[in-house]
Design a protein around this motif. Structure first.
Motif, PDB file in Angstrom:
ATOM      1  N   UNK A   1       0.832  -1.198   0.000  1.00  0.00           N
ATOM      2  CA  UNK A   1       0.000   0.000   0.000  1.00  0.00           C
ATOM      3  C   UNK A   1       0.874   1.259   0.000  1.00  0.00           C
TER       4      UNK A   1
ATOM      5  N   UNK B   1       3.545   2.619  -6.211  1.00  0.00           N
ATOM      6  CA  UNK B   1       3.972   3.640  -7.181  1.00  0.00           C
ATOM      7  C   UNK B   1       4.071   5.022  -6.531  1.00  0.00           C
TER       8      UNK B   1
ATOM      9  N   UNK C   1     -18.621  -1.895   1.697  1.00  0.00           N
ATOM     10  CA  UNK C   1     -17.361  -1.295   1.255  1.00  0.00           C
ATOM     11  C   UNK C   1     -16.188  -1.929   2.002  1.00  0.00           C
TER      12      UNK C   1
ATOM     13  N   UNK D   1     -13.837  -4.449   0.059  1.00  0.00           N
ATOM     14  CA  UNK D   1     -12.480  -3.945  -0.144  1.00  0.00           C
ATOM     15  C   UNK D   1     -11.473  -4.945   0.434  1.00  0.00           C
TER      16      UNK D   1
ATOM     17  N   UNK E   1     -11.687  -6.250  -3.620  1.00  0.00           N
ATOM     18  CA  UNK E   1     -11.029  -5.236  -4.458  1.00  0.00           C
ATOM     19  C   UNK E   1      -9.584  -4.974  -4.035  1.00  0.00           C
TER      20      UNK E   1
ATOM     21  N   UNK F   1      -7.472  -6.375  -6.578  1.00  0.00           N
ATOM     22  CA  UNK F   1      -7.309  -5.538  -7.758  1.00  0.00           C
ATOM     23  C   UNK F   1      -6.288  -4.435  -7.512  1.00  0.00           C
ATOM     24  N   UNK F   2      -6.317  -3.900  -6.302  1.00  0.00           N
ATOM     25  CA  UNK F   2      -5.458  -2.756  -6.001  1.00  0.00           C
ATOM     26  C   UNK F   2      -4.021  -3.152  -5.692  1.00  0.00           C
ATOM     27  N   UNK F   3      -3.861  -4.244  -4.939  1.00  0.00           N
ATOM     28  CA  UNK F   3      -2.527  -4.557  -4.423  1.00  0.00           C
ATOM     29  C   UNK F   3      -2.084  -5.993  -4.676  1.00  0.00           C
TER      30      UNK F   3
ATOM     31  N   UNK G   1      -3.746   8.114  -3.637  1.00  0.00           N
ATOM     32  CA  UNK G   1      -4.161   6.720  -3.457  1.00  0.00           C
ATOM     33  C   UNK G   1      -3.814   6.139  -2.111  1.00  0.00           C
ATOM     34  N   UNK G   2      -3.547   6.976  -1.115  1.00  0.00           N
ATOM     35  CA  UNK G   2      -3.148   6.456   0.187  1.00  0.00           C
ATOM     36  C   UNK G   2      -4.201   6.650   1.277  1.00  0.00           C
TER      37      UNK G   2
ATOM     38  N   UNK H   1     -12.315   5.744  -2.852  1.00  0.00           N
ATOM     39  CA  UNK H   1     -12.486   4.422  -3.459  1.00  0.00           C
ATOM     40  C   UNK H   1     -13.865   4.265  -4.084  1.00  0.00           C
TER      41      UNK H   1
ATOM     42  N   UNK I   1     -15.457   0.993  -5.992  1.00  0.00           N
ATOM     43  CA  UNK I   1     -15.118  -0.351  -6.431  1.00  0.00           C
ATOM     44  C   UNK I   1     -13.626  -0.539  -6.265  1.00  0.00           C
ATOM     45  N   UNK I   2     -12.960  -1.118  -7.246  1.00  0.00           N
ATOM     46  CA  UNK I   2     -11.524  -1.361  -7.129  1.00  0.00           C
ATOM     47  C   UNK I   2     -10.667  -0.107  -7.336  1.00  0.00           C
TER      48      UNK I   2
ATOM     49  N   UNK J   1      -9.194   3.869  -7.056  1.00  0.00           N
ATOM     50  CA  UNK J   1      -9.037   5.119  -6.342  1.00  0.00           C
ATOM     51  C   UNK J   1      -9.318   6.188  -7.397  1.00  0.00           C
TER      52      UNK J   1
ATOM     53  N   UNK K   1      -6.645   8.288  -8.794  1.00  0.00           N
ATOM     54  CA  UNK K   1      -5.616   7.733  -9.677  1.00  0.00           C
ATOM     55  C   UNK K   1      -6.212   7.174 -10.963  1.00  0.00           C
TER      56      UNK K   1
ATOM     57  N   UNK L   1     -24.705   3.691  -3.779  1.00  0.00           N
ATOM     58  CA  UNK L   1     -23.855   3.794  -2.581  1.00  0.00           C
ATOM     59  C   UNK L   1     -22.572   2.980  -2.673  1.00  0.00           C
ATOM     60  N   UNK L   2     -22.061   2.796  -3.897  1.00  0.00           N
ATOM     61  CA  UNK L   2     -20.863   1.975  -4.032  1.00  0.00           C
ATOM     62  C   UNK L   2     -19.641   2.740  -3.545  1.00  0.00           C
TER      63      UNK L   2
END
Lengths: 366, 151, 273
Positions: A131, A135, A321, A325, A329, A332-334, C240-241, C246, C248-249, C251, C254, C272-273
């Motif tokens: 995290x 990048x 969420x 997450x 997800x 997908x992110x990490x 993105x930190x 967010x 869904x998947x 950020x 980004x 409400x995603x």
């Protein structure tokens, strides 16, 4: 790397602390406070828990006394996250100048040694590395992480809330440490089997009064097997990401929402949750500070938009969420799950909501 | 003259797929009209016996007070109160610019629609489509979407 | 190490009051040229107040200045309405994805903006006009709540006067001195003339508006992969930190704010995603 296992006698724990202190490190490790085991700055081995074990269940955490071991408990409400990604951190201080302002960055913290990091803690750290060292590099995490010395500990006992094997994160510590300790108490005495995990670990071990392990050499494996045998909870990880992504409209979210009080405990005890907000504080002398604080997706304001209000206004949407997450997800992110199976969110949920049970129901639905 | 009207009606997308026969039938109830800027040619409460298919210019619809609730431009159909009792306008229509339009006689159309339900349905579909789009727009507007900021 | 959390002070060169609650601030970046792509945003920091994400509303070909159009609605942006030349703001950026200036080459470009959503689209319009020959028809449709809440009025007049650009400005609520169209932007879009099967639609405005705009564009025959929309989410860090934006998947700071519609259509439909 050839790593003969050695023995550190319990009475020499103080030398471990002293050696780490001599390197200029603060030693951070477990200690008992307010009826729980927390991670704090330790002066020496006397600060460690002694003869304390924990009992955990959904919505339940209790300590009780038993034996003389130092590390025979599983995990407390805190993780080492707070020492690498502090709950509150000053991003910068700004002072007014004639026409604008000048920025002053915070000083780098002293190097740390973590004592008593378990497999799930190390797995969580590896996830937070992805995290914060991706990048975009968070300089605050990076500076704490870079100089870290990790004394891991092998679990020989599991809580009912533990499910690290199904997350592939434990109970055995196999990488990401400098030294690891396996605690052994028997007629022959109280001692630790020491494994070396890095060059830094080897260098430090050279300064410790270690002696060869003979009959104890397989203690780490035996401890792990003992702990793993106690773990019944299993996350249904097979295809879980896809199943959860397909469960967006499941009625189970409403069901969880009827039990969830939106307190955010799960996100605060989670060793991988990383969300933060910023507060802007002005002192009486006109100095301004920008402070980063842990935040939680369970707070209604987390997704607040001017003019539109919170995007996720219902508790069900906020729970969705968090769980989606963490278990979907995040991949997908990490490129990894966000869960290490430490079970903290299960034990510290005042409503006893169990992430494993919820994931199971949602996966069945899909 | 009637033939010119047919071409003018055909040019509007709402009627461009009407059959020749139906178009002729419709044109029989139509005439060309012009309004000067500022002219109020439909008044709230008066008898609604016409529709206007706007060809050029801008018409302001005033539901209450002085503010324009919506405008109608080329291709828009203004007024369908002639279809429903008590056949009364429930808005004012004001020419905001010089306006050219095709006026459709309500009584004439009603009679043709009643006597030829197939033709009636062709016409009703088109009026309904206008009403449907207007309703869609009104719904969106009712949300007052610009009240919040967007940065 | 370069610290992505720390803003760089920049001096306000010019202030233009757009409406009662909106200003355009031009920052002087002549000492250190600022490059960005149309559609990107910055985090703008006001000393002692805080930081907010603001899209860049200036010309990407002018690296010596940095322009933001800001609506004063919160504790950070409201005091920004009172800034004067010489004042200093802190800037982090640029962040996020850009409008599809390359993908749109050779097509009709339909720009649909609502409210302050015209600000992030202005750099796109500047680009289209600066490279006018690369694009076929250009249509700008701009909707505002009321005539006095329209941004860049002088510029809109200027653009409307051009022969190579169609500009349609519509308001939700007419006033006595307004002689333009009254109605939602989708009504104007439906009347616009362009080749739907060879068009690029870019839209920015409130989410509801964008949903209706896309619906209308698709109904007119524009393929979903030729439509781009700019999303808004709560943002605290833009790197993105912090996790706030967010979706869904993603950020949004980004992978967004500018998205191609076919990539987000399924997500856009979820509540409400």
């Amino acid at each position: 790397m050839h790593n003969p296992r050695t023995i550190l006698s319990h009475s020499d724990l103080g030398t471990l602390f002293a050696t780490l202190h001599a390197e200029g490190r603060h030693t951070i490790g477990p200690t008992v406070r307010d009826g729980a085991i927390v991670y704090d700055r330790l002066i020496g081995p006397d600060d460690l828990p002694t003869g304390v074990v924990d009992e955990q269940a959904p919505g339940r955490y209790r300590l009780r006394h038993e034996g003389t071991r130092r590390f025979s408990w599983s995990v407390g409400p805190q993780s080492f996250k707070r020492w690498l990604h502090p709950p509150e951190l000053r991003l910068f201080r700004a002072t007014r100048t004639e026409r604008g302002f000048a920025v002053e960055k915070p000083e780098a913290p002293p190097p740390l040694a973590l004592i008593g990091a378990r497999a799930c803690e190390l797995a969580a750290m590896a996830i937070q590395d992805r995290v914060f060292l991706g990048d975009v590099v968070d300089p605050h995490y990076a500076s704490r992480r870079r100089d870290l010395f990790i004394v891991a500990v092998q679990c020989d006992r599991a809580a009912s809330t533990c499910f690290c094997p199904s997350m592939g994160s434990g109970p055995r510590v196999s990488r990401g440490y400098d030294l690891s300790l396996t605690e052994v108490v028997d007629e022959a005495g109280h001692r630790f089997v020491v494994e070396i995990g890095s060059e830094a670990g080897r260098a430090l071990a050279a300064k410790l009064p270690l002696h060869a392990a003979t009959t104890d050499a397989d203690a780490p494996e035996r401890a792990s097997a003992e702990a793993e045998a106690q773990i019944a909870r299993r996350m249904p990880t097979d295809g879980l990401r896809e199943k959860l992504l397909g469960a967006v409209a499941s009625s189970n979210w409403d069901d969880v929402a009827s039990r969830c009080i939106g307190c955010a405990n799960c996100t605060l005890v989670c060793p991988t949750c990383f969300c933060t907000t910023v507060d802007d504080v002005t002192t009486l002398d006109g100095t301004h500070e920008r402070v980063r604080r842990w935040d939680s997706c369970f707070h209604p304001d987390f997704s607040y938009l001017h003019g539109a209000g919170p995007v996720r206004s219902s508790v069900g949407a906020r729970y969705r969420q968090w769980l989606t997450h963490k278990l979907a997800t995040w991949h997908d992110q990490f490129g990894t799950s966000g869960c290490v199976g430490c079970g903290r969110c299960v034990a510290w949920c005042p409503a006893g909501i169990d992430i494993v049970a919820e994931a199971e129901r949602l996966a069945e639905d899909a | 003259m009637t033939e010119g009207l047919e071409a003018l009606i055909r040019r509007q997308p709402l009627f461009d797929d009407l059959s020749e026969a139906d178009l002729k039938h419709l044109a029989g109830c139509a005439r060309n009209v012009k309004f000067d800027a500022g002219e109020i040619f439909v008044r709230h409460g008066e008898e609604a016996d016409r529709s206007f298919l706007v060809r050029a210019g801008r018409v302001g619809l005033v539901v209450h007070g002085r503010d324009i609730a919506e405008t109608a431009e080329e291709g828009d159909l203004v007024g369908w109160s002639w279809l429903f009792p008590p056949y009364r306008w429930h808005f004012d229509a004001k020419a905001l610019t010089a306006v050219r339009a095709i006026e459709l006689d309500g009584a004439c159309l009603r009679a043709k629609c009643e006597s030829d339900p197939r033709f009636g349905f062709e016409i009703a579909k088109r009026f309904l489509y206008q009403a449907h789009r207007r309703l869609e727009h009104t719904r969106l507007r009712a949300m007052d979407v610009y009240k919040g900021p967007l940065t | 190490m370069n610290d992505p959390w720390v803003p760089t002070p920049m001096t306000v060169r010019e202030v233009v009051r757009e409406t009662a609650d909106t200003v355009t601030l031009t920052l002087d970046t002549s000492a250190s040229p600022f490059a960005f792509a149309p559609g990107q945003f910055n985090m703008v920091y006001l000393f002692g107040q805080g930081e907010v994400p603001i899209s860049i509303s200036g010309h990407a070909d002018r690296p010596d200045e940095l322009v933001h159009t800001i609506r004063g609605v919160g504790p950070v942006t409201r005091p920004m309405l009172d800034l004067v030349p010489g004042d200093v703001l802190g800037i982090r950026g640029p962040f996020g994805t850009a409008w599809p200036v390359e993908e749109a080459r050779g097509t009709d470009v339909i720009v649909v903006a609502g409210g302050i959503g015209l600000a992030p689209l202005r750099p796109m319009i500047y680009h289209l006009l600066a490279n006018r020959r690369d694009y076929a028809r250009i249509v700008l449709i701009y909707g505002a709540r009321q005539p006095d809440q329209m941004l860049f009025v002088d510029e809109l007049h200027h653009w409307r006067g051009r022969f190579d650009l169609t500009v349609e400005v519509t308001v939700d609520q007419g006033t006595e001195d307004w002689f333009g169209p009254v109605g939602v932007v989708t009504r104007s879009l439906a009347r616009a003339r362009f080749d739907a099967d060879d068009a690029t639609v870019v839209t920015c405005g409130p989410e509801v508006m964008m949903r209706f705009v896309v619906h209308e564009a698709v109904r007119m025959g524009v393929p979903q992969d030729r439509i781009w929309a700019s999303m808004e989410r709560n943002m605290k860090c833009a790197i993105g930190l912090c996790g706030h934006c967010q979706w869904g998947p993603d950020f949004v700071c980004k992978q967004g704010p500018v998205y191609r519609w076919d990539h987000i259509a399924h997500r856009f439909a979820e509540k409400e995603l």
